[in-house]
Scaffold this motif. Structure first.
Motif, PDB file in Angstrom:
ATOM      1  N   TRP A   9       0.725  -1.261  -0.016  1.00  0.00           N
ATOM      2  CA  TRP A   9       0.088  -0.241   0.090  1.00  0.00           C
ATOM      3  C   TRP A   9       0.881   1.228  -0.079  1.00  0.00           C
ATOM      4  CZ3 TRP A   9      -0.859   4.445   2.928  1.00  0.00           C
ATOM      5  CH2 TRP A   9      -2.084   5.061   2.838  1.00  0.00           C
ATOM      6  N   VAL A  10       1.804   1.335   0.925  1.00  0.00           N
ATOM      7  CA  VAL A  10       2.887   2.615   0.949  1.00  0.00           C
ATOM      8  C   VAL A  10       3.386   2.707  -0.539  1.00  0.00           C
ATOM      9  CG1 VAL A  10       4.807   3.477   2.116  1.00  0.00           C
ATOM     10  CG2 VAL A  10       2.988   2.313   3.287  1.00  0.00           C
ATOM     11  N   PHE A  11       3.875   1.532  -1.170  1.00  0.00           N
ATOM     12  CA  PHE A  11       4.767   2.028  -2.436  1.00  0.00           C
ATOM     13  C   PHE A  11       3.813   2.009  -3.512  1.00  0.00           C
ATOM     14  CE2 PHE A  11       8.157  -0.714  -0.325  1.00  0.00           C
ATOM     15  CZ  PHE A  11       8.927   0.114  -0.395  1.00  0.00           C
ATOM     16  N   THR A  12       2.367   1.680  -3.335  1.00  0.00           N
ATOM     17  CA  THR A  12       1.467   2.095  -4.588  1.00  0.00           C
ATOM     18  C   THR A  12       0.774   2.969  -4.635  1.00  0.00           C
ATOM     19  OG1 THR A  12      -0.053   0.427  -3.808  1.00  0.00           O
ATOM     20  CG2 THR A  12       1.632  -0.557  -5.343  1.00  0.00           C
ATOM     21  N   GLY A  18      -0.415  13.301  -5.545  1.00  0.00           N
ATOM     22  CA  GLY A  18       0.144  12.410  -6.462  1.00  0.00           C
ATOM     23  C   GLY A  18       1.515  11.909  -6.409  1.00  0.00           C
ATOM     24  N   THR A  19       2.226  12.501  -5.696  1.00  0.00           N
ATOM     25  CA  THR A  19       3.648  12.024  -5.146  1.00  0.00           C
ATOM     26  C   THR A  19       3.522  10.451  -4.363  1.00  0.00           C
ATOM     27  OG1 THR A  19       3.897  13.148  -3.073  1.00  0.00           O
ATOM     28  CG2 THR A  19       4.505  14.335  -5.190  1.00  0.00           C
ATOM     29  N   PRO A  20       4.708   9.880  -4.603  1.00  0.00           N
ATOM     30  CA  PRO A  20       4.482   8.553  -3.974  1.00  0.00           C
ATOM     31  C   PRO A  20       4.845   8.617  -2.385  1.00  0.00           C
ATOM     32  CG  PRO A  20       6.565   8.775  -5.253  1.00  0.00           C
ATOM     33  CD  PRO A  20       5.587   9.902  -5.591  1.00  0.00           C
ATOM     34  N   ARG A  21       4.052   7.746  -1.722  1.00  0.00           N
ATOM     35  CA  ARG A  21       4.576   7.743  -0.275  1.00  0.00           C
ATOM     36  C   ARG A  21       6.170   7.199  -0.096  1.00  0.00           C
ATOM     37  NH1 ARG A  21      -0.206   8.998   2.060  1.00  0.00           N
ATOM     38  NH2 ARG A  21      -2.215   8.297   0.822  1.00  0.00           N
ATOM     39  N   ALA A  22       6.511   6.112  -0.822  1.00  0.00           N
ATOM     40  CA  ALA A  22       7.838   6.029  -0.559  1.00  0.00           C
ATOM     41  C   ALA A  22       8.113   4.945  -1.936  1.00  0.00           C
ATOM     42  CB  ALA A  22       7.975   4.801   0.564  1.00  0.00           C
ATOM     43  N   THR A  23       9.489   5.150  -2.169  1.00  0.00           N
ATOM     44  CA  THR A  23       9.930   4.360  -3.272  1.00  0.00           C
ATOM     45  C   THR A  23      11.249   3.507  -3.349  1.00  0.00           C
ATOM     46  OG1 THR A  23      11.556   6.166  -3.763  1.00  0.00           O
ATOM     47  CG2 THR A  23       9.404   6.164  -4.877  1.00  0.00           C
ATOM     48  N   ASN A  24      11.538   3.458  -1.968  1.00  0.00           N
ATOM     49  CA  ASN A  24      12.495   2.236  -1.336  1.00  0.00           C
ATOM     50  C   ASN A  24      12.104   1.973  -0.040  1.00  0.00           C
ATOM     51  OD1 ASN A  24      14.002   4.300   0.035  1.00  0.00           O
ATOM     52  ND2 ASN A  24      14.669   5.178  -1.850  1.00  0.00           N
TER      53      ASN A  24
END
Length: 82
Positions: A9-12, A18-24
């Motif tokens: 959920w956090v990654f998608t 519109g920015t991602p919550r996390a990418t890594n």
């Protein structure tokens, strides 16, 4: 399975802007820290203040906190840390 669902959920799911919550994974840990800080500020989650009779004995569990319903309550009802 719940933590795997949370991670996905956090990654998608995007923020309102519109920015991602996390990418890594490092960003996931940082976002989770901020999320838990927000949860601590939520009076309902923390059991502070008035509770309707149907919620009188309700206590937040880790399962609720990281469920879709719990995350929605925390995110929509508390300020994002600066």
């Amino acid at each position: 399975q719940a933590l795997s669902d949370y991670r996905d959920w956090v990654f998608t799911k995007k923020r309102r802007d519109g920015t991602p919550r996390a990418t890594n994974d490092a960003e996931l840990v940082e976002w989770t820290r901020d999320y838990c800080t927000r949860a601590r500020a939520n009076d309902f989650i923390m059991g502070r203040g008035y509770r309707a009779p149907e919620h009188k004995n309700w206590r937040c569990s880790i399962e609720f906190l990281f469920s879709a319903k719990g995350m929605q309550k925390v995110i929509e009802q508390t300020e994002e840390p600066a």
